[in-house]
Design a protein around this motif. Structure first.
Motif, mmCIF file in Angstrom:
data_model
loop_
_atom_site.group_PDB
_atom_site.id
_atom_site.type_symbol
_atom_site.label_atom_id
_atom_site.label_comp_id
_atom_site.label_asym_id
_atom_site.label_seq_id
_atom_site.Cartn_x
_atom_site.Cartn_y
_atom_site.Cartn_z
ATOM 1 N N ARG A 49 -14.529 -4.207 4.679
ATOM 2 C CA ARG A 49 -13.456 -4.921 4.445
ATOM 3 C C ARG A 49 -12.674 -4.971 5.805
ATOM 4 O O ARG A 49 -12.042 -5.852 6.091
ATOM 5 C CB ARG A 49 -12.686 -4.181 3.433
ATOM 6 C CG ARG A 49 -13.091 -4.418 2.211
ATOM 7 C CD ARG A 49 -12.289 -3.594 1.084
ATOM 8 N NE ARG A 49 -13.207 -3.600 -0.296
ATOM 9 C CZ ARG A 49 -12.758 -4.602 -1.357
ATOM 10 N NH1 ARG A 49 -11.875 -5.465 -1.014
ATOM 11 N NH2 ARG A 49 -13.405 -4.432 -2.497
ATOM 12 N N SER A 50 -12.561 -3.841 6.373
ATOM 13 C CA SER A 50 -11.845 -3.728 7.824
ATOM 14 C C SER A 50 -12.349 -4.544 8.756
ATOM 15 O O SER A 50 -11.776 -5.347 9.559
ATOM 16 C CB SER A 50 -11.802 -2.274 8.309
ATOM 17 O OG SER A 50 -11.492 -1.502 7.619
ATOM 18 N N GLN A 51 -13.805 -4.883 8.907
ATOM 19 C CA GLN A 51 -14.207 -5.742 9.800
ATOM 20 C C GLN A 51 -14.104 -7.178 9.526
ATOM 21 O O GLN A 51 -14.052 -8.227 10.336
ATOM 22 C CB GLN A 51 -15.899 -5.598 9.831
ATOM 23 C CG GLN A 51 -16.490 -4.215 10.238
ATOM 24 C CD GLN A 51 -17.839 -3.906 10.028
ATOM 25 O OE1 GLN A 51 -18.749 -4.537 10.314
ATOM 26 N NE2 GLN A 51 -17.981 -2.726 9.155
ATOM 27 N N LEU A 52 -14.249 -7.459 8.256
ATOM 28 C CA LEU A 52 -13.657 -8.822 7.568
ATOM 29 C C LEU A 52 -12.398 -9.355 8.036
ATOM 30 O O LEU A 52 -12.019 -10.357 8.363
ATOM 31 C CB LEU A 52 -14.179 -8.950 6.249
ATOM 32 C CG LEU A 52 -15.671 -8.827 5.719
ATOM 33 C CD1 LEU A 52 -15.592 -8.915 4.117
ATOM 34 C CD2 LEU A 52 -16.111 -10.265 6.014
ATOM 35 N N LEU A 53 -11.539 -8.041 7.633
ATOM 36 C CA LEU A 53 -10.037 -8.385 8.254
ATOM 37 C C LEU A 53 -9.798 -8.652 9.672
ATOM 38 O O LEU A 53 -9.032 -9.711 10.004
ATOM 39 C CB LEU A 53 -9.272 -6.955 7.884
ATOM 40 C CG LEU A 53 -7.716 -7.199 8.189
ATOM 41 C CD1 LEU A 53 -7.041 -8.244 7.420
ATOM 42 C CD2 LEU A 53 -7.021 -5.827 7.953
ATOM 43 N N LEU A 54 -10.735 -8.115 10.462
ATOM 44 C CA LEU A 54 -10.621 -8.211 11.946
ATOM 45 C C LEU A 54 -11.028 -9.855 12.108
ATOM 46 O O LEU A 54 -10.291 -10.529 12.890
ATOM 47 C CB LEU A 54 -11.349 -7.297 12.635
ATOM 48 C CG LEU A 54 -10.812 -6.067 13.159
ATOM 49 C CD1 LEU A 54 -11.854 -4.885 13.757
ATOM 50 C CD2 LEU A 54 -9.675 -6.347 14.092
ATOM 51 N N VAL A 63 -12.333 -9.722 20.296
ATOM 52 C CA VAL A 63 -12.457 -9.629 18.736
ATOM 53 C C VAL A 63 -13.647 -9.227 18.286
ATOM 54 O O VAL A 63 -13.739 -8.125 17.494
ATOM 55 C CB VAL A 63 -12.454 -10.970 18.058
ATOM 56 C CG1 VAL A 63 -12.715 -11.032 16.651
ATOM 57 C CG2 VAL A 63 -11.077 -11.812 18.431
ATOM 58 N N MET A 64 -15.103 -9.422 18.886
ATOM 59 C CA MET A 64 -16.236 -8.811 18.445
ATOM 60 C C MET A 64 -16.385 -7.339 18.990
ATOM 61 O O MET A 64 -16.855 -6.614 18.014
ATOM 62 C CB MET A 64 -17.443 -9.646 19.135
ATOM 63 C CG MET A 64 -17.310 -11.144 18.732
ATOM 64 S SD MET A 64 -16.990 -11.387 16.741
ATOM 65 C CE MET A 64 -18.859 -10.830 16.353
ATOM 66 N N PRO A 65 -16.176 -6.917 20.083
ATOM 67 C CA PRO A 65 -15.994 -5.458 20.366
ATOM 68 C C PRO A 65 -15.326 -4.680 19.262
ATOM 69 O O PRO A 65 -15.604 -3.737 18.850
ATOM 70 C CB PRO A 65 -15.777 -5.287 21.766
ATOM 71 C CG PRO A 65 -15.976 -6.583 22.443
ATOM 72 C CD PRO A 65 -15.799 -7.645 21.267
ATOM 73 N N ALA A 66 -14.084 -5.206 18.947
ATOM 74 C CA ALA A 66 -13.359 -4.423 17.905
ATOM 75 C C ALA A 66 -14.236 -4.354 16.688
ATOM 76 O O ALA A 66 -13.897 -3.298 15.788
ATOM 77 C CB ALA A 66 -12.074 -5.342 17.875
ATOM 78 N N VAL A 67 -14.664 -5.485 16.281
ATOM 79 C CA VAL A 67 -15.674 -5.360 15.092
ATOM 80 C C VAL A 67 -16.857 -4.266 15.111
ATOM 81 O O VAL A 67 -16.905 -3.297 14.298
ATOM 82 C CB VAL A 67 -16.238 -6.717 14.568
ATOM 83 C CG1 VAL A 67 -17.108 -6.508 13.743
ATOM 84 C CG2 VAL A 67 -15.138 -7.782 14.199
ATOM 85 N N VAL A 68 -17.078 -4.204 16.174
ATOM 86 C CA VAL A 68 -18.295 -3.041 16.282
ATOM 87 C C VAL A 68 -17.609 -1.628 16.244
ATOM 88 O O VAL A 68 -18.285 -0.759 15.711
ATOM 89 C CB VAL A 68 -19.041 -3.177 17.882
ATOM 90 C CG1 VAL A 68 -19.659 -2.179 18.111
ATOM 91 C CG2 VAL A 68 -19.800 -4.648 17.904
ATOM 92 N N TYR A 69 -16.645 -1.661 17.016
ATOM 93 C CA TYR A 69 -15.819 -0.159 16.932
ATOM 94 C C TYR A 69 -15.656 0.088 15.441
ATOM 95 O O TYR A 69 -15.651 1.131 15.015
ATOM 96 C CB TYR A 69 -14.664 -0.234 17.634
ATOM 97 C CG TYR A 69 -13.717 0.994 17.410
ATOM 98 C CD1 TYR A 69 -14.234 2.133 18.249
ATOM 99 C CD2 TYR A 69 -12.540 0.946 16.694
ATOM 100 C CE1 TYR A 69 -13.452 3.294 18.355
ATOM 101 C CE2 TYR A 69 -11.779 2.214 16.386
ATOM 102 C CZ TYR A 69 -12.396 3.208 17.267
ATOM 103 O OH TYR A 69 -11.543 4.393 17.104
ATOM 104 N N ARG A 106 -17.155 -0.900 12.840
ATOM 105 C CA ARG A 106 -18.402 -0.628 12.073
ATOM 106 C C ARG A 106 -18.911 0.704 12.458
ATOM 107 O O ARG A 106 -19.122 1.309 11.573
ATOM 108 C CB ARG A 106 -19.516 -1.667 12.473
ATOM 109 C CG ARG A 106 -20.706 -1.551 11.786
ATOM 110 C CD ARG A 106 -21.455 -2.652 12.035
ATOM 111 N NE ARG A 106 -22.589 -2.595 11.300
ATOM 112 C CZ ARG A 106 -22.923 -3.246 10.070
ATOM 113 N NH1 ARG A 106 -21.762 -3.425 9.373
ATOM 114 N NH2 ARG A 106 -23.813 -2.967 9.401
ATOM 115 N N VAL A 107 -18.967 1.096 13.779
ATOM 116 C CA VAL A 107 -19.488 2.236 14.315
ATOM 117 C C VAL A 107 -18.681 3.389 13.588
ATOM 118 O O VAL A 107 -18.997 4.457 13.226
ATOM 119 C CB VAL A 107 -19.594 2.585 15.639
ATOM 120 C CG1 VAL A 107 -20.001 3.857 16.156
ATOM 121 C CG2 VAL A 107 -20.653 1.497 15.959
ATOM 122 N N ALA A 108 -17.328 3.304 13.750
ATOM 123 C CA ALA A 108 -16.469 4.446 13.229
ATOM 124 C C ALA A 108 -16.470 4.534 11.740
ATOM 125 O O ALA A 108 -16.525 5.865 11.317
ATOM 126 C CB ALA A 108 -14.859 4.137 13.524
ATOM 127 N N GLY A 109 -16.654 3.258 10.960
ATOM 128 C CA GLY A 109 -16.774 3.400 9.478
ATOM 129 C C GLY A 109 -17.931 4.079 8.975
ATOM 130 O O GLY A 109 -18.012 5.065 8.217
#
Length: 231
Positions: free
Chosen positions: A170-175, A214-220, A222-225
């Motif tokens: 959900r957080s990745q989708l929000l980003l 934007v995409m590195p933020a999604v990776v972060y 995802r990995v943090a989750g």
């Protein structure tokens, strides 16, 4: 922004995106989601490279070719972003996805190899400013890119609200849902609106650099989750 500083920021943003893509590939290389993330990353790197060449190339011939390849990379990045969002939302492949993919490929080929989208370029007196003469296919091309990005944003917000996905997803989708329109909107303001209305080209690199973040933020996220889930 000086050309030297712009070059440095482009390199750093590109390295950040490439590092995020490599890390995710090593971590989850068999995932369809990661495959589409790699597609987004490669197309964005091609987009930012050709955009830099377009802005700072000294001759109209190089500017024209860079502009055409940049438009090709743009439509491929838009389609890859759409497919990445669908994979993130855990949607199975649909026949519409294949049709959109073939459409993106045809638009990319038309953009890179013909004057149908970008007909001619004239180098301006200010670095980063060029006068473009677009071809007959340009409005359809622009509409196609907008449709792909709007579909990705709508899907991201819809699945975040209605989909049965994890908190991390959900957080990745929000980003994605926020990052895509914000970065594209700022790019429009800095690269189109400000130069046309105020004649200033100081901020033309801000929008494109935001797109790469934007995409590195999604990776972060995802990995943090995933790390929190494993703990």
């Amino acid at each position: 922004m000086s050309s030297l500083l712009a070059s440095l920021l482009y390199v750093l943003a590109g390295l950040l995106l490439a590092s995020a893509a490599s890390f995710l590939w090593i971590r989850e290389r068999r995932s369809l989601l990661v495959s589409w993330f790699m597609a987004v990353s490669v197309s964005l790197l091609a987009w930012i490279t050709t955009l830099y060449m377009y802005q700072y190339a000294p001759t109209p011939e190089v500017v024209l070719q860079a502009g055409r390849f940049n438009l090709a990379a743009t439509v491929l990045a838009a389609y890859a972003t759409y497919r990445f969002t669908r994979a993130l939302a855990q949607h199975p492949k649909h026949v519409v996805d294949s049709l959109l993919g073939w459409g993106a490929l045809l638009f990319a080929l038309a953009s890179a190899a013909t004057p149908w989208v970008d007909k001619a370029e004239r180098v301006g007196d200010v670095a980063g400013f060029h006068l473009s003469q677009y071809g007959w296919l340009a409005p359809v091309y622009l509409l196609y890119v907008i449709v792909l990005l709007v579909a990705a944003v709508m899907l991201a917000f819809w699945e975040r609200k209605e989909g049965k996905v994890s908190v991390s997803v959900r957080s990745q989708l929000l980003l994605l849902g926020v990052g895509i329109p914000v970065s594209v909107g700022i790019s429009f303001i800095t690269n189109v609106l400000i130069p046309l209305v105020w004649g200033s080209y100081r901020w033309i690199n801000i929008g494109p650099l935001l797109v790469l973040l934007v995409m590195p933020a999604v990776v972060y996220v995802r990995v943090a989750g995933s790390s929190r889930s494993s703990r």
